[in-house]
Write an enzyme that holds these catalytic residues in place. Structure first.
Site, PDB file in Angstrom:
ATOM      1  N   GLU A  57      38.357  59.526  56.663  1.00  0.00           N
ATOM      2  CA  GLU A  57      39.418  60.239  55.960  1.00  0.00           C
ATOM      3  C   GLU A  57      39.623  59.712  54.539  1.00  0.00           C
ATOM      4  OE1 GLU A  57      40.094  62.860  57.314  1.00  0.00           O
ATOM      5  OE2 GLU A  57      39.449  62.400  59.352  1.00  0.00           O
ATOM      6  N   HIS A 103      37.418  61.641  52.313  1.00  0.00           N
ATOM      7  CA  HIS A 103      38.049  62.903  51.914  1.00  0.00           C
ATOM      8  C   HIS A 103      39.082  62.652  50.806  1.00  0.00           C
ATOM      9  CE1 HIS A 103      36.057  65.192  54.930  1.00  0.00           C
ATOM     10  NE2 HIS A 103      36.776  64.774  55.963  1.00  0.00           N
TER      11      HIS A 103
END
Length: 245
Positions: free
Chosen positions: A125, A128
């Protein structure tokens, strides 16, 4: 949002309509739409406490996460533990996601049970988040943008290491890493976007080469923690060299 750590942004722009929110994967993160509980109430739940402790250990000791945190800071997007991470209950098929609307990483406290799993989810994550910081990513209207970040996350986070693939009972020789990255990127897209498998496959295939070879900020594919430590050391030295120019 795909299974386990191969997850993509849960959503962004809430537009009120439940159907539109569903298109962006909010259905997998029901706690996103609930009123936050008090710290006292949350502290009574073992899952939440364990999630917070594992998160802290990841941020303090995992070289993948440490490199990404430093890279985000260098890019002008400093990450704060209490602001940018949220331990929540999620749908049973996901372990985490990046919510671009709030710039928060969601960690699924009911699905992350081991430290190694937490390490991968946080790293995935944070990639991202790094892409969100450094580029004008249209997460919600351009499936190619989403595909690119999913490819990078699967490639650089350790999702497709040999040991992880063996644990999934998936074996291969030449080109297996690329196959794993492609498959996990497609699965993540299908979980959070109402598109056909053909559309997801086409988006991934069209951007695969460029995004697979985009190794920032690692500079290499970190196949192990030792690789990540070397990448982190090289990143720090690169910054010191640049500062002296």
């Amino acid at each position: 949002m795909g299974e386990g750590e191969a997850d993509s942004p849960p959503a962004a722009e809430k537009k009120g309509a439940e159907e539109e929110e569903d298109d962006f994967g909010y259905r997998l993160f029901p706690d996103r739409n609930k009123k936050p509980q008090s710290f006292l109430v949350r502290s009574l739940f073992t899952f939440h406490n364990k999630c917070q402790l594992m998160l802290r250990l990841t941020l303090e000791t995992n070289p993948y996460a440490q490199l990404l945190l430093e890279a985000l800071k260098q890019s002008g997007c400093t990450v704060f533990n209490d602001r940018h991470f949220s331990c929540e209950n999620c749908d049973g098929c996901v372990s985490g996601g990046f919510d671009a609307a709030t710039s928060q990483i969601v960690l699924c406290q009911n699905n992350i049970r081991q430290q190694s799993h937490m390490n991968r989810v946080v790293t995935h994550e944070l990639i991202h988040a790094f892409d969100h910081c450094r580029a004008h990513v249209d997460w919600f209207k351009n499936v190619k943008h989403l595909a690119c970040s999913e490819i990078r996350a699967a490639n650089l986070s350790g999702d497709c290491t040999l040991m992880n693939e063996i644990a999934r009972f998936k074996f291969g020789l030449k080109g297996h890493h690329q196959t794993c990255v492609r498959d996990r990127a497609i699965r993540s897209i299908l979980a959070v976007r109402k598109v056909s498998k053909e559309t997801a496959e086409k988006a991934v295939d069209e951007v695969f080469d460029a995004c697979f070879n985009d190794l920032e900020p690692f500079g290499r594919i970190p196949h192990s923690k030792a690789d990540a430590k070397r990448a982190y050391r090289d990143f720090q030295n690169r910054d010191r060299y640049t500062a002296n120019l």
